[in-house]
Design a protein around this motif. Structure first.
Motif, PDB file in Angstrom:
ATOM      1  N   TYR A 123       0.816  -1.250   0.086  1.00 42.92           N
ATOM      2  CA  TYR A 123      -0.097   0.021   0.105  1.00 42.92           C
ATOM      3  C   TYR A 123       0.829   1.173  -0.029  1.00 42.92           C
ATOM      4  N   PHE A 124       1.965   1.204   0.636  1.00 44.57           N
ATOM      5  CA  PHE A 124       2.908   2.116   0.399  1.00 44.57           C
ATOM      6  C   PHE A 124       3.263   2.711  -1.076  1.00 44.57           C
ATOM      7  N   PHE A 125       3.511   1.851  -1.993  1.00 45.84           N
ATOM      8  CA  PHE A 125       3.481   1.998  -3.082  1.00 45.84           C
ATOM      9  C   PHE A 125       2.404   2.350  -3.950  1.00 45.84           C
ATOM     10  N   VAL A 126       1.197   1.939  -3.703  1.00 47.69           N
ATOM     11  CA  VAL A 126       0.009   2.208  -4.182  1.00 47.69           C
ATOM     12  C   VAL A 126      -0.406   3.670  -3.741  1.00 47.69           C
ATOM     13  N   VAL A 127      -0.135   4.361  -2.844  1.00 49.08           N
ATOM     14  CA  VAL A 127      -0.103   5.647  -2.480  1.00 49.08           C
ATOM     15  C   VAL A 127       1.122   6.413  -3.362  1.00 49.08           C
ATOM     16  N   LEU A 128       2.228   5.854  -3.292  1.00 48.33           N
ATOM     17  CA  LEU A 128       3.310   6.537  -4.144  1.00 48.33           C
ATOM     18  C   LEU A 128       2.792   6.645  -5.488  1.00 48.33           C
ATOM     19  N   SER A 129       2.346   5.555  -5.999  1.00 50.38           N
ATOM     20  CA  SER A 129       2.017   5.505  -7.399  1.00 50.38           C
ATOM     21  C   SER A 129       1.120   7.168  -7.755  1.00 50.38           C
ATOM     22  N   PHE A 130       0.050   6.984  -7.092  1.00 47.44           N
ATOM     23  CA  PHE A 130      -0.582   8.207  -7.438  1.00 47.44           C
ATOM     24  C   PHE A 130       0.026   9.559  -7.145  1.00 47.44           C
ATOM     25  N   VAL A 131       0.845   9.826  -6.051  1.00 44.69           N
ATOM     26  CA  VAL A 131       1.328  10.920  -5.824  1.00 44.69           C
ATOM     27  C   VAL A 131       2.388  11.259  -6.953  1.00 44.69           C
ATOM     28  N   ILE A 132       3.083  10.197  -7.420  1.00 49.16           N
ATOM     29  CA  ILE A 132       4.006  10.375  -8.646  1.00 49.16           C
ATOM     30  C   ILE A 132       3.190  10.660  -9.958  1.00 49.16           C
ATOM     31  N   VAL A 133       2.083  10.495 -10.150  1.00 46.06           N
ATOM     32  CA  VAL A 133       1.333  10.650 -11.365  1.00 46.06           C
ATOM     33  C   VAL A 133       0.804  11.951 -11.098  1.00 46.06           C
ATOM     34  N   PHE A 134       0.621  12.503  -9.876  1.00 45.84           N
ATOM     35  CA  PHE A 134       0.051  14.003  -9.710  1.00 45.84           C
ATOM     36  C   PHE A 134       1.174  14.850  -9.902  1.00 45.84           C
ATOM     37  N   LEU A 135       2.484  14.487  -9.501  1.00 45.60           N
ATOM     38  CA  LEU A 135       3.613  15.221  -9.586  1.00 45.60           C
ATOM     39  C   LEU A 135       4.087  15.647 -11.069  1.00 45.60           C
ATOM     40  N   VAL A 136       4.005  14.230 -11.595  1.00 44.06           N
ATOM     41  CA  VAL A 136       4.388  14.471 -12.957  1.00 44.06           C
ATOM     42  C   VAL A 136       3.288  15.419 -14.035  1.00 44.06           C
TER      43      VAL A 136
END
Lengths: 289, 357
Positions: A123-136
């Motif tokens: 789940y750490f990476f599930v959240v991180l994946s959303f964060v990275i998409v919005f950062l990009v």
């Protein structure tokens, strides 16, 4: 159907889709700068095996993920040297990278097949994946550097004339793509599986490539596409468990068919393809011309 | 300071000496790199290279196996050269191969208990048609909707593999096969005749040689070949000369697809004898390496197919005698393509040595 089952399915979809998001957003950044890297599958495999081996040797999750990111970047750096400096054909070089990655990962991981490890919380990476998409997304549409990145992908000669280093920006785009693919691979071998097996990426790299097209090169749509693709594949597995007799292969075709349909829709209109695909995609840059 | 960015100048004409020597250099550098990798893994490099490149072909059986592997690779690569010379990036040969095997193999399954000289030719036609139809899809989409053929041909690979998967676990599954995912065997009339008893090299190699000759003939003796070449060198000149671009796109994809389809049929009616999931160890993708390594030239492709076929055999021997995974063959295939693509720079560009001030 009770709530537990629904929650269970949502959990499975989140866990299964996350590597597609990482690889997809990485490849999207690469393609936005005008470079098509077909080596996603190979970079993911190398990321998966290096993370796994690092974890077994050092026992450190942090080091494992770091090494996977670095090895993904290293693989993409090899690609970058060939396509940017030696101006090789991007399609062939990307395929070579995938073929090389399949072989290299199998050789590195040979002794580690079947080694048990304790999986890392996905789940750490599930959240991180959303964060990275919005950062990009933020990067591309709200920052100056992001605008330069997009400009290089649209018209490298104009960008060069304006004084931006096309090669440097493309290098950054390629390295980011490689890092994300490496991370996606480590997620597969440490969170999702958790184990190492030859060819364990099992075509997800190709789906990630399809995803970028499906998302029409828009970062946030990577999430939409990934969750549609991921959801369909989980639905397919569950339908069989529920006794619905519909061949799963046709569900698994959905990402590829949907991508082709999107490609037809955006390509058939000149304006629409201009608004979607980076205009310089796959075209090498040479100053002297 | 080291200079990683060489100063380049475009050659007025591509260098033909470089064009010939680049593949040789690439193979040489691959062997050097390979022996370094083997040495790093703790093997005696001489022993490793011998195991990998010499011992697999040191007897007649080995040479026959080399030809068995080179047969589909060369045929697909020659077909692909029609696309690549025309700057069409058809990377979906694996899918075209699969659909050729499906249609041709389907005919073989239907006539599994029929005897007749016509069964195999019918299957070969089926293979060609299956591959050609699958190859026509990216061509059609490119012409009608302006889609990028790289992406469509790639997507079609995975659709084709899933169709094959569906057929062998579903409607075409062998009724007496203990629910293994495979079809029943083709009849004897549906198998490629063997050329020598006891060896697996089969009639498919004759088809490949015919295909190579035909492509040489088309390229050097016909108007069509001339049109394809002109379009590849200069699309503008080709349009100016009034050559139908759409027709050339269709023809290139149909030939590439048909050749890949025949290669797929050759595999299932040759060494395999039935349909199952893994009919091809990536031949469709590996043939792209063969096409580039052979410089898109029929004779070059023959040599390239033998070299790449050797990486498959060498990898099997390495697994057997050195306990290295057979996937090491892919490392060599990747390396040779890297070196080739990198060195290709020298064909079109001159490196200018500058005095550093």
């Amino acid at each position: 159907m009770n709530l537990d089952i629904v929650i269970g399915i949502i959990q499975i979809i989140l866990i299964a889709t996350t590597p597609l998001v990482f690889a997809g957003i990485g490849e999207l950044v690469t393609e936005k700068t005008g470079v098509l890297n077909l080596g996603v599958e190979g970079m993911m495999l190398v990321g998966a095996v290096t993370a796994f081996v690092t974890l077994v040797i050092t026992g450190s999750y942090f080091l494992a993920f770091l090494v996977s990111i670095l090895s993904g970047a290293l693989m993409s750096g090899l690609f970058a040297y060939l396509v940017l400096i030696l101006m090789s054909n991007q399609v062939a070089t990307g395929l070579a990278l995938t073929i090389f990655g399949i072989g290299l990962s199998s050789m590195i991981g040979k002794q580690y097949i079947g080694t048990p490890i304790k999986g890392f919380n996905p789940y750490f990476f599930v959240v991180l994946s959303f964060v990275i998409v919005f950062l990009v997304h933020y990067f591309f549409y709200k920052t100056k550097l992001g605008l330069i990145f997009r400009a290089v992908g649209e018209s490298h000669h104009s960008s060069h004339a304006l004084g931006y280093s096309v090669i440097k920006i493309r290098l950054l785009g390629i390295l980011f793509g490689g890092s994300m693919c490496g991370l996606a691979g480590s997620y597969m071998s440490i969170c999702y599986a958790p184990m190492w097996q030859e060819n364990m990426i099992a075509g997800r790299g190709w789906i990630a490539l399809a995803l970028v097209v499906f998302a029409t090169w828009k970062p946030r749509r990577i999430l939409v596409g990934a969750y549609i693709f991921g959801g369909v594949s989980i639905l397919q597995m569950n339908l069989q468990a529920w006794g619905v007799n519909f061949p799963g292969q046709f569900f698994n075709m959905a990402p590829y068919l949907a991508t082709m349909i999107v490609l037809v829709i955006i390509s058939s209109n000149r304006l629409r393809i201009r608004l979607s695909a980076p205009a310089s995609l796959t075209i090498p840059f040479f100053k002297g011309r | 300071m080291f200079n990683f960015l060489p100063e380049l100048k475009v050659r007025e004409n591509p260098s033909s000496i470089m064009n010939f020597s680049v593949p040789v250099v690439a193979v040489f550098l691959t062997i050097v790199t390979g022996s370094l990798i083997f040495a790093m893994m703790g093997f005696d490099p001489i022993f490793a290279l011998h195991t990998f490149f010499i011992s697999p072909i040191s007897n007649t059986y080995g040479i026959s196996e080399l030809l068995v592997k080179a047969t589909p690779l060369a045929l697909i690569a020659v077909g692909l050269s029609f696309c690549f010379k025309n700057n069409l990036y058809n990377i979906g040969a694996e899918g075209q191969l699969t659909m050729g095997a499906v249609i041709g193999g389907g005919i073989g399954i239907y006539f599994h208990d029929t005897q007749g000289f016509w069964v195999l030719p019918l299957m070969i036609c089926g293979g060609a048609i299956g591959g050609a139809l699958w190859g026509m899809i990216p061509a059609f989409l490119k012409i009608k909707f302006n889609t990028n053929e790289i992406l469509t041909s790639l997507m079609l690979v995975y659709i084709a593999l899933l169709i094959l998967d569906y057929l062998v676990v579903g409607p075409w599954k062998d009724p007496n096969g203990f629910s293994f995912p495979k079809t029943r065997k083709f009849g004897d009339s549906g198998r490629m005749p063997l050329l020598f008893s006891g060896l697996r090299v089969h009639f498919g190699i004759i088809i490949t040689l015919i295909g190579i000759f035909a492509s040489w003939f088309i390229f050097s003796k016909t108007m069509l070949g001339y049109q394809l070449k002109v379009t590849g060198f200069s699309p503008v000149a080709s349009r100016y000369a009034g050559f139908s671009q759409d027709k050339l796109v269709y023809i290139a994809f149909i030939i590439a697809g048909a050749f890949a389809g025949i290669a797929g049929l050759g595999e299932v009616s040759g060494p395999i004898g039935l349909l199952y999931r893994d009919i091809s160890p990536n031949y469709g993708f590996t043939a792209i390496i063969v096409a580039f390594l052979g410089r898109l030239h029929p004779i070059g492709i023959i040599f390239a197919s033998l070299i790449i076929a050797l990486t498959y055999l060498g990898a099997e021997d390495a697994q057997l005698f050195m306990q290295i995974p057979a996937a090491v063959g892919f490392v060599f295939q990747g390396l040779v393509l890297f070196y080739l693509l990198g060195a290709e720079l020298l064909v079109n560009y001159k490196i200018v040595l500058r005095k550093r001030v």
